[in-house]
Design an enzyme around this catalytic site. Structure first.
Site, short mmCIF file in Angstrom:
data_model
loop_
_atom_site.label_atom_id
_atom_site.label_comp_id
_atom_site.label_asym_id
_atom_site.label_seq_id
_atom_site.Cartn_x
_atom_site.Cartn_y
_atom_site.Cartn_z
N TYR A 111 -14.72 5.35 8.71
CA TYR A 111 -13.64 5.83 7.83
C TYR A 111 -14.02 5.50 6.39
O TYR A 111 -14.14 4.33 6.02
CB TYR A 111 -12.35 5.13 8.23
CG TYR A 111 -11.08 5.62 7.56
CD1 TYR A 111 -10.12 6.31 8.29
CD2 TYR A 111 -10.83 5.39 6.21
CE1 TYR A 111 -8.94 6.75 7.70
CE2 TYR A 111 -9.67 5.82 5.61
CZ TYR A 111 -8.73 6.51 6.36
OH TYR A 111 -7.56 6.94 5.78
N HIS A 165 0.79 -1.23 0.00
CA HIS A 165 0.00 0.00 0.00
C HIS A 165 0.82 1.29 0.00
O HIS A 165 0.33 2.35 -0.38
CB HIS A 165 -0.93 0.01 1.23
CG HIS A 165 -2.17 0.81 1.03
ND1 HIS A 165 -2.21 1.98 0.33
CD2 HIS A 165 -3.44 0.61 1.47
CE1 HIS A 165 -3.44 2.46 0.32
NE2 HIS A 165 -4.19 1.67 1.00
#
Length: 815
Positions: free
Chosen positions: A600, A484
């Protein structure tokens, strides 16, 4: 996607051993280094920067300008108003015979200066135009005259035929929001999930922060925003990703799936050959900047900086070091670094515990898909066994970073050639020995197992440090495991869409399932990599494998395609599809846990130079009011529908604010980092960064609709991907709109938690979607009958909202 887990877990350790120090010095040094890193990145791309830097002009425009000046000079006209004569006087005198040459050089210099000034003017004008975000804040479907004028000007100044990085010099920098606005928005976001007492305490901390520390921290951020390319992105990469010492597996990586309902060929080597060839074609286009920049509304460009590190990239684990600068002494947590090579002409392949180096190019260029298939088939047919401990070696990349960093130092000494072959590869390929994907016998369990195999595998069959690993299962199914830190999901998703479309529709397969073309018997055998593993790391491999298996065994994945309706129905209701899903997720989570939580949702900030992501806090007061109404037997459909519209409007406002650089979390994060550099204790910022995201969500965007014919081939669309939960007692939820009538959800949680169950939440999501759809359908019926305001006299007008699931339509044709 998986960034929520990292955002919670980061803890920068910047502690001073000195007695009294001037607190501003290290902060200024960090700002200086941030700017230096930005300029180094620009200088490394000098040639491409030249080609794209003159955009929207072109090098031919200089020739045209020079020719026009020469023509005017020939006609005894002076477009320079005497400047060329001044330039000629400054040039050396080479004698009378070179008088004409001096004139040509003067014209060339004047043309170059004028051309540069025009390009600079175009860049400034375009940057000012791209700084306008009024178009983003306008209601859906409405466009003011000001926005129409803006669009026309952007079209004029944008030029034609842009390359991938053409707009980089014209993108505005991400603004630093007002600290007062950020704190106000933060308090508003936590109000629905805090008790009155806890909220009053948090508000008091916020007031103290604004009074004592905010102005100083904000000043440093403003300073950095003027000097560096982006005031937050480099710190986000460093502190959230590269300084994290947790395992990459599950905690940071994410996965992308193949086509859900079809597999173009069951031949494993053939699918690998076409997929690798397609990926390398994408790299070739990337190197030549032939990939078009992403444009919102077909006009507004997004930052393309993250594309640079897709290939030839590895995350290298850092070893703890003490840093001493003059009289300052800092104990800084170990820092991984991203190693990116300009080129690599091989891929690293893993099969049955063995590692291979497979060349991707010959003297004539990129190997054909059939030649690559031949090489992969040779690996599959190789009967040689794995060496002791070699089979589980890759489990070290799934270990905590400190452990892997220490072992890698020994490995680099003992097996440098093999390690370099893996870390220096274009990407990693895993030829799995098991099948995967959707099966008719048990579709639910097979999809869950497919997701689990992509996210974690067996803990030792992925090299998690590589920018991405291509996974090819024995039945020809594909998948992607992505690290990531180097980029966010839309970048790898763009590459993956191209790969699936190219290998299936352009390259294709023969009738017997093999790649088209002919094998090349002259190719050398794939090179088997040999690891001279010292005895002292055998124990480390065993410990890493045990930890990876524990982590892998604890993850609960659930994937389900929701086919009752899709994006087309939501659009017909004149709603944002993303806001629709987010409100349904709030309803589903409340039914699952009986409470609300901080939510989120990741959105992009690539409207700005080197922007990455921002958080949309989807659990708003309006969303909670809607959910409570849906669960209240006394509330009628019109009341619930009105509250739903308010919740959707609020979510859209938050989403647009986040995209335009006015979000909450990245600003608070950057303020927190500055406070750590300055050694200023802020109870408010400590409170903010101790929060837990028990519901982390993300939409997987489909960016290249033109590559897929969803009407003629509705099954040939990507089924998205997923990531691990951000909290031990939370959920990770991603979703993708597959065509117009299917939404695929990917849910993850921890089996060790007694509070979560991915399958249970999946059922709640399905029920919530049907309930909200039924609510909208009823609202449309009432509107058509002119009864939306007085409604309660009719049969369903007073139907309790919480009973709608059983009455909701069950097929897409109902909509």
């Amino acid at each position: 996607m998986a960034e929520a887990h990292q955002a919670v877990g980061f803890r920068p350790s910047l502690t001073s051993d000195a007695g009294e120090v001037e607190l501003s010095a290290p902060m200024l040094q960090e700002i200086y280094l941030s700017g230096l890193r930005s300029w180094k990145r620009h200088l490394s791309r000098f040639w491409n920067d030249f080609l794209t830097g003159v955009f929207p002009a072109s090098p031919l425009s200089w020739l045209f300008l020079f020719s026009a000046i020469q023509l005017a000079w020939f006609l005894q006209l002076d477009p320079s108003l005497g400047l060329m004569e001044k330039i000629k006087e400054l040039l050396p005198d080479w004698g009378g015979q070179h008088h004409r040459l001096r004139g040509v050089l003067a014209a060339a210099l004047f043309a170059s200066c004028l051309w540069g000034a025009l390009i600079f003017t175009l860049h400034v004008a375009l940057r000012l135009l791209l700084s306008y975000h009024g178009w983003l804040l306008q209601p859906h479907g409405a466009m003011s005259s000001r926005t129409k004028t803006w669009l026309a000007l952007v079209r004029i100044f944008s030029g034609r035929h842009p390359m991938l990085f053409s707009y980089q010099r014209s993108l505005p920098r991400q603004p630093v929001p007002s600290v007062q606005d950020t704190v106000r928005k933060y308090l508003e976001s936590v109000r629905p999930v805090l008790s009155d007492e806890d909220f009053d305490w948090t508000a008091a901390l916020a007031r103290e922060f604004l009074r004592l520390q905010a102005s100083l921290l904000q000043w440093y951020l403003q300073l950095k925003s003027w000097w560096a390319s982006n005031y937050v992105s480099d710190w986000w990469e460093e502190f959230v990703y590269l300084r994290s010492r947790n395992s990459l597996m599950v905690n940071s990586n994410y996965y992308m799936m193949d086509f859900l309902y079809v597999t173009p060929t069951p031949v494993q080597a053939a699918r690998a050959g076409n997929a690798v060839h397609a990926l390398l074609l994408y790299r070739h286009r990337l190197n030549r900047q032939e990939i078009l920049p992403t444009l919102l509304m077909g006009m507004r460009p997004l930052c393309s900086a993250q594309y640079e590190k897709i290939f030839n990239t590895t995350r290298i684990p850092g070893v703890h070091k003490g840093h001493h600068r003059a009289r300052y002494s800092y104990n800084i947590s170990p820092l991984d670094h991203i190693r990116h090579l300009r080129d690599s002409r091989h891929v690293a392949v893993f099969h049955r515990g063995r590692f291979f180096r497979v060349g991707t190019h010959s003297q004539s260029g990129l190997l054909s898909p059939r030649a690559l298939e031949q090489q992969f088939q040779r690996i599959l047919d190789d009967p040689s066994p794995a060496c002791p401990h070699e089979e589980h070696l890759a489990a070290l990349t799934a270990a905590p970073r400190d452990m892997w960093a220490q072992v890698r130092r020994s490995l680099k000494t003992q097996a440098q050639e093999a390690l370099e072959a893996v870390e220096g590869a274009a990407f990693f390929v895993s030829l799995d020995s098991e099948p995967a994907g959707l099966t008719r016998e048990d579709p639910a369990a097979s999809l869950d197992a497919y997701a689990h195999a992509l996210l974690a595998g067996r803990g030792h069959d992925r090299w998690f440090d590589k920018s991405f690993s291509l996974i090819v299962f024995s039945n020809g199914k594909l998948g992607l495991s992505v690290e990531h830190s180097w980029a966010d999901c839309p970048i790898s998703g763009h590459m993956w869409e191209f790969t699936l479309a190219t290998e299936c529709f352009q390259l294709g397969y023969s009738a017997d399932g093999h790649c088209k073309g002919h094998p090349d018997p002259s190719l050398p055998q794939p090179q088997r990599l040999h690891w001279d593993l010292p005895d002292k790391i055998h124990l480390s491999i065993s410990l890493a494998l045990r930890g990876a298996k524990t982590l892998s065994g604890n993850i609960d994945c659930h994937v389900f395609p929701f086919s009752h309706f899709g994006k087309s129905f939501i659009k017909r209701c004149h709603l944002s599809s993303d806001s629709f899903i987010q409100m349904a997720l709030q309803l589903a989570y409340f039914r699952d846990r009986g409470q609300f939580c901080l939510t989120y949702e990741s959105t992009m900030t690539r409207l700005f130079l080197e922007g990455r992501t921002e958080t949309v806090r989807s659990c708003t007061r309006e969303a909670c009011n809607f959910v409570r109404a849906m669960e209240d037997k006394e509330k009628t459909d019109p009341q619930c529908l009105a509250l739903f519209r308010l919740a959707v409007d609020k979510h859209q406002a938050l989403l647009k604010a986040a995209m335009s650089g006015q979000g909450v979390d990245r600003h608070l994060f950057a303020l927190y980092i500055v406070s750590q550099f300055l050694h200023l204790q802020s109870p408010f910022l400590d409170q903010v960064h101790s929060e837990q995201w028990q519901l982390a969500t993300s939409q997987i965007p489909v960016q290249q609709i033109h590559l897929f014919d969803v009407h003629s081939y509705p099954d040939y669309v990507s089924s998205g991907g997923g990531f691990g939960p951000a909290d031990d007692h939370g959920y990770g939820v991603s979703y993708i709109f597959m065509g117009d009538d299917v939404i695929t959800f990917h849910i993850s949680s921890k089996k060790s938690s007694t509070r979560t169950d991915s399958h249970r939440l999946g059922q709640h999501i399905e029920d919530a979607l049907l309930d909200v759809a039924a609510l909208l359908q009823e609202g449309q019926r009432l509107k058509r009958r002119g009864l939306a305001e007085e409604g309660s006299e009719h049969s369903r007008d007073s139907l309790p909202c919480h009973t709608r699931a059983s009455r909701a339509p069950t097929t897409a044709t109902n909509f």
